[in-house]
Write an enzyme that holds these catalytic residues in place. Structure first.
Site, PDB file in Angstrom:
ATOM      1  N   ILE A  25      85.221  43.549  37.423  1.00 11.49           N
ATOM      2  CA  ILE A  25      84.058  43.957  38.215  1.00 11.49           C
ATOM      3  C   ILE A  25      82.892  44.427  37.360  1.00 11.49           C
ATOM      4  O   ILE A  25      81.820  44.720  37.890  1.00 11.49           O
ATOM      5  CB  ILE A  25      84.424  45.062  39.231  1.00 11.49           C
ATOM      6  CG1 ILE A  25      84.991  46.290  38.515  1.00 11.49           C
ATOM      7  CG2 ILE A  25      85.374  44.547  40.278  1.00 11.49           C
ATOM      8  CD1 ILE A  25      85.270  47.449  39.457  1.00 11.49           C
ATOM      9  N   GLY A  26      83.047  44.500  36.035  1.00 12.23           N
ATOM     10  CA  GLY A  26      81.917  44.939  35.224  1.00 12.23           C
ATOM     11  C   GLY A  26      82.275  45.037  33.765  1.00 12.23           C
ATOM     12  O   GLY A  26      83.443  45.017  33.378  1.00 12.23           O
ATOM     13  N   SER A  27      81.243  45.129  32.941  1.00 11.92           N
ATOM     14  CA  SER A  27      81.443  45.279  31.501  1.00 11.92           C
ATOM     15  C   SER A  27      80.239  45.992  30.921  1.00 11.92           C
ATOM     16  O   SER A  27      79.145  45.967  31.490  1.00 11.92           O
ATOM     17  CB  SER A  27      81.631  43.914  30.820  1.00 11.92           C
ATOM     18  OG  SER A  27      80.478  43.108  30.984  1.00 11.92           O
ATOM     19  N   ALA A  50      78.749  47.942  26.843  1.00 12.73           N
ATOM     20  CA  ALA A  50      78.735  47.787  25.394  1.00 12.73           C
ATOM     21  C   ALA A  50      80.082  48.118  24.777  1.00 12.73           C
ATOM     22  O   ALA A  50      80.443  47.562  23.746  1.00 12.73           O
ATOM     23  CB  ALA A  50      77.641  48.671  24.796  1.00 12.73           C
ATOM     24  N   PHE A  51      80.836  49.033  25.390  1.00 10.25           N
ATOM     25  CA  PHE A  51      82.069  49.499  24.762  1.00 10.25           C
ATOM     26  C   PHE A  51      83.265  49.475  25.702  1.00 10.25           C
ATOM     27  O   PHE A  51      84.269  50.116  25.424  1.00 10.25           O
ATOM     28  CB  PHE A  51      81.876  50.920  24.224  1.00 10.25           C
ATOM     29  CG  PHE A  51      80.757  51.023  23.230  1.00 10.25           C
ATOM     30  CD1 PHE A  51      80.943  50.622  21.914  1.00 10.25           C
ATOM     31  CD2 PHE A  51      79.515  51.487  23.610  1.00 10.25           C
ATOM     32  CE1 PHE A  51      79.909  50.699  21.003  1.00 10.25           C
ATOM     33  CE2 PHE A  51      78.475  51.576  22.699  1.00 10.25           C
ATOM     34  CZ  PHE A  51      78.674  51.179  21.392  1.00 10.25           C
ATOM     35  N   VAL A  65      85.661  46.779  32.957  1.00  4.51           N
ATOM     36  CA  VAL A  65      86.227  47.451  34.123  1.00  4.51           C
ATOM     37  C   VAL A  65      86.794  46.406  35.071  1.00  4.51           C
ATOM     38  O   VAL A  65      86.187  45.354  35.288  1.00  4.51           O
ATOM     39  CB  VAL A  65      85.162  48.290  34.856  1.00  4.51           C
ATOM     40  CG1 VAL A  65      85.792  49.057  36.016  1.00  4.51           C
ATOM     41  CG2 VAL A  65      84.474  49.251  33.896  1.00  4.51           C
ATOM     42  N   ASP A  67      73.461  58.472  28.624  1.00  5.38           N
ATOM     43  CA  ASP A  67      73.353  57.067  29.023  1.00  5.38           C
ATOM     44  C   ASP A  67      73.153  56.959  30.531  1.00  5.38           C
ATOM     45  O   ASP A  67      73.743  56.103  31.183  1.00  5.38           O
ATOM     46  CB  ASP A  67      74.596  56.283  28.590  1.00  5.38           C
ATOM     47  CG  ASP A  67      74.378  54.769  28.634  1.00  5.38           C
ATOM     48  OD1 ASP A  67      73.206  54.337  28.629  1.00  5.38           O
ATOM     49  OD2 ASP A  67      75.372  54.021  28.688  1.00  5.38           O
TER      50      ASP A  67
END
Length: 509
Positions: free
Chosen positions: A111-113, A115-116, A119, A231
């Site tokens: 469902i997501g990504s 820089a580090f 998910v 962030d």
């Protein structure tokens, strides 16, 4: 009237919508304008595409791809979809090899990504409840990654606040380049970025007020323990269908206590400043690589997020560091000389000085949204303009802090006061400061210790002992096994917060 009234209003409106992730049905003609607006509010297939200056396009509905199969050949289209679904499944299995934890969690989709980390959505097999699992790959590969991972673990494990995403579980596996850490959290339906750009119309004022109020409440909790998120951006502010906003992604979080300076050089190198805060939300002290970062970087980001909700566009949509600095100088003019003197980079200082002194833009024009017509939120409102100006101060010391922001006339007018909230346990700050003084091997040992020690309930003797984490030699032993869950003990956390808040020191940044 209390702040909860704002949430109740949102909940009653959002109750009319369908599942914000899976619903793809076209709008019905008999649907009321308010319900239609809310349906688009959580629509994951916006028609406007990527916003100007936005670095993150709204995600497509689940199962939808960029592949456009032409012609009347449904069989071929179904074949393509089967192939793509198979590739997605294989990628999911490759990314989330949970080993023994697979008995507890079953990943269902990415469902997501970031820089580090990446998910995925998963199902907790025992309760059949949906959760989100964040994977920090190669968490022990470098001192920087190890320190960041430890910071995120140590921020979240004792946090208990309705506007901060809770940590449900944590475990680790052995990866090709060291330890892979998995953080299990509540699954949230969407994030503020998708809400802002998921509808052609700008957000209504009461939604902006409710989201801004929850963001400030969450930051008040963090900043009381001198924890800077570093962030903040709309995509890191998760929102449920009931209107609850939660701050997430603490991979950049850091103790902002002025006494913690040992790793300033590491944190302020060129590589680091490219990742601390996404470019359009990056405070001047990060852009100019100034010696110190405090919780003031979060307040600058609050101003950027507030402006983005108002005008439905990024306030400073820079594409590069140099372009971002020029855009900043155009909007706010040249910084005060005391700020310029603190700039470490000669090229950056020369860029600022060569730009010259130009008149800064008027906030009435910056925060003007044509789509709102005569119903402007900022224009002509002295309290709102003053609030925005105090958020966008070059000098971090002069920028409004979270306590003063909550007492500002604009916030007092649009966000009713709440009863004093529970304080962030001082242990969070203590644990974060311990991370800063460790070398690479000690960080790895502490990472293993933190994950494994959470298998058992935390006792009061451990909480009040001088060194609850144990010595470095103890941490390097007994490291067999790959799966180490954390159980949430909510009542214990409440008792601990009550005990610690009695003697908790204050932090004025």
């Amino acid at each position: 009237m209390v702040f909860a009234d704002f949430l109740e209003k949102i909940k009653s409106l959002f109750a009319k919508t369908k599942d914000p992730i899976t619903s793809m049905s076209p709008p019905q003609e008999n649907r009321s304008p308010k319900a239609e607006y809310l349906n688009n509010f959580f629509n994951t297939n916006p028609t406007n595409g990527k916003s100007r200056g936005s670095q993150e396009a709204p995600r497509k509905p689940l199962g939808q791809t960029n592949l456009n199969v032409q012609g009347s050949m449904p069989a071929k289209k179904e074949g393509f979809n089967r192939v793509l679904d198979g590739l997605k499944k294989r990628q999911l299995q490759h990314d989330f090899k949970l080993e023994r934890a697979a008995e507890t969690y079953e990943p269902t989709q990415n469902i997501g990504s970031g820089a580090f980390g990446i998910v995925c959505e998963a199902v907790e097999t025992s309760s059949n409840q949906k959760v989100a699992i964040k994977k920090v790959a190669h968490a022990s590969a470098t001192p920087t990654l190890a320190r960041r991972t430890l910071r995120e673990i140590r921020v979240l494990r004792y946090i208990n606040h309705p506007n901060i995403v809770p940590l449900r579980d944590i475990f680790r596996t052995k990866g090709p380049l060291g330890i892979d850490v998995f953080l299990v959290m509540d699954l949230m339906q969407n994030n503020l970025h998708h809400i802002i750009y998921g509808n052609e119309d700008p957000l209504e004022e009461h939604y902006i007020n409710a989201f801004l109020g929850q963001l400030l409440r969450g930051l008040e909790y963090l900043h009381a323990a001198c924890i800077a998120h570093r962030d903040l951006k709309p995509s890191n502010l998760l929102v449920n269908q009931d209107g609850t906003l939660r701050i997430a992604d603490f991979g950049m979080a850091k103790c902002a206590d002025n006494s913690s300076k040992k790793h300033d050089d590491e944190e302020h190198c060129y590589y680091m400043t490219q990742h601390v805060a996404t470019l359009p939300y990056r405070a001047p002290e990060l852009l100019f690589v100034l010696p110190e970062h405090s919780t003031a970087v979060d307040m600058w980001a609050v101003g950027c997020i507030f402006g983005e909700m108002v005008i439905r566009n990024e306030i400073l949509p820079g594409r590069s560091v140099q372009g971002q600095i020029k855009m900043l100088l155009t909007m706010l003019g040249q910084p005060p000389q005391e700020v310029i003197n603190e700039v470490r980079c000669d090229r950056t200082r020369k860029l600022i000085q060569d730009f010259g002194r130009k008149a800064d833009a008027e906030w009435d024009d910056i925060m003007f949204c044509k789509a709102r017509g005569d119903d402007q939120i900022v224009r002509g409102n002295c309290d709102t303009i003053d609030f925005v100006k105090q958020l966008f101060q070059y000098d971090a010391q002069k920028r409004i802090n979270i306590q003063d922001a909550l007492l500002h006339p604009y916030i007092q007018r649009v966000i009713p006061a709440e009863a004093p909230q529970k304080k962030c346990p001082f242990r969070v700050k203590k644990d974060m400061m311990q991370v800063e003084d460790l070398n690479h091997q000690e960080l790895i040992s502490m990472m293993k210790q933190d994950v494994r020690s959470a298998e058992n309930p935390i006792t009061y003797s451990e909480l009040h002992s001088g060194d609850s984490t144990g010595s470095t030699s103890d941490m390097s032993t007994n490291t067999s096994g790959e799966y180490s869950p954390i159980a949430q003990h909510e009542q214990l956390l409440e008792d601990v917060a009550t005990q610690i808040s009695i003697c908790e020191p204050t932090c004025d940044l």
